[in-house]
Every structure is written in C-alpha cells, then in structure tokens.
Design a protein around this motif. Sequence first.
Motif, mmCIF file in Angstrom:
data_model
loop_
_atom_site.group_PDB
_atom_site.id
_atom_site.type_symbol
_atom_site.label_atom_id
_atom_site.label_comp_id
_atom_site.label_asym_id
_atom_site.label_seq_id
_atom_site.Cartn_x
_atom_site.Cartn_y
_atom_site.Cartn_z
ATOM 1 N N VAL A 48 -2.085 11.497 -4.484
ATOM 2 C CA VAL A 48 -3.115 10.685 -3.828
ATOM 3 C C VAL A 48 -3.961 11.724 -3.108
ATOM 4 N N ILE A 62 -6.634 5.792 -4.549
ATOM 5 C CA ILE A 62 -5.545 4.823 -4.501
ATOM 6 C C ILE A 62 -5.407 4.106 -5.847
ATOM 7 N N ALA A 63 -6.533 3.728 -6.439
ATOM 8 C CA ALA A 63 -6.492 3.063 -7.745
ATOM 9 C C ALA A 63 -5.904 3.990 -8.807
ATOM 10 N N THR A 65 -3.817 6.472 -8.313
ATOM 11 C CA THR A 65 -2.394 6.641 -8.038
ATOM 12 C C THR A 65 -1.606 5.426 -8.493
ATOM 13 N N GLU A 66 -2.136 4.243 -8.247
ATOM 14 C CA GLU A 66 -1.459 3.029 -8.708
ATOM 15 C C GLU A 66 -1.301 3.040 -10.228
ATOM 16 N N ILE A 69 1.462 5.485 -11.180
ATOM 17 C CA ILE A 69 2.793 4.949 -10.885
ATOM 18 C C ILE A 69 3.179 3.884 -11.908
ATOM 19 N N ARG A 70 2.228 3.027 -12.261
ATOM 20 C CA ARG A 70 2.516 2.011 -13.288
ATOM 21 C C ARG A 70 2.916 2.676 -14.608
#
Length: 93
Positions: A48, A62-63, A65-66, A69-70
């Motif tokens: 991030v 943030i988007a 990083t999400e 992670i997904r």
Amino acid sequence: MPAKKVYLVTATGGVFSEGKNVPFDFQTTYLEHLLGFIGLTDIEVVRVEGTLVSPDAAKAAIASTEAQIRAALERCRLTHKPSVRYPRNRRMA
C-alpha cells in the motif's frame, strides 16, 4: 516439508517499489531478510504505497491493494487442499 507462505503487507506514504526511490526501500528488504533468517523464504509482498501523494492516489493505492489481496486469496484457495475433512454432524470428543 513445504515452505511456509508469507504475505508481507507494507504501507508507505511514498512510492518505493519503482522509480528513483527504490534504493530507499529499507522496510521491505529488512523484513524479507529477517523472515529469511528464520527460514521463511516464500514471501509475497503486497504494498500500500503512495498514500500521502494525494487523496486520489491514496484511494487508488487502497483499491490496488484490495485487488492484490483478492488475487492472492484466490491463488491460495486454488492451491490449498485441506488435509482433514470432518463430517458436519460429527462431534469432537
């Protein structure tokens, strides 16, 4: 014994994964070295970064990083096979 998978999530206000600041990424290299010292070498880094550049950059970080992670969770789901399965109605003694 297979290597343990480590997901290293780092957060920085600047961008250190690319560009002129790469040599100054002491956080990730230090943690990778420390984890390697205790035998954890299968490391996936999720960053991030750039959260202090601007509000839009923070939202984008943030988007991103999400999404990372997904994707990591999906890869884990596809490769991990539970070794023990318990019937739903079985009581543990």
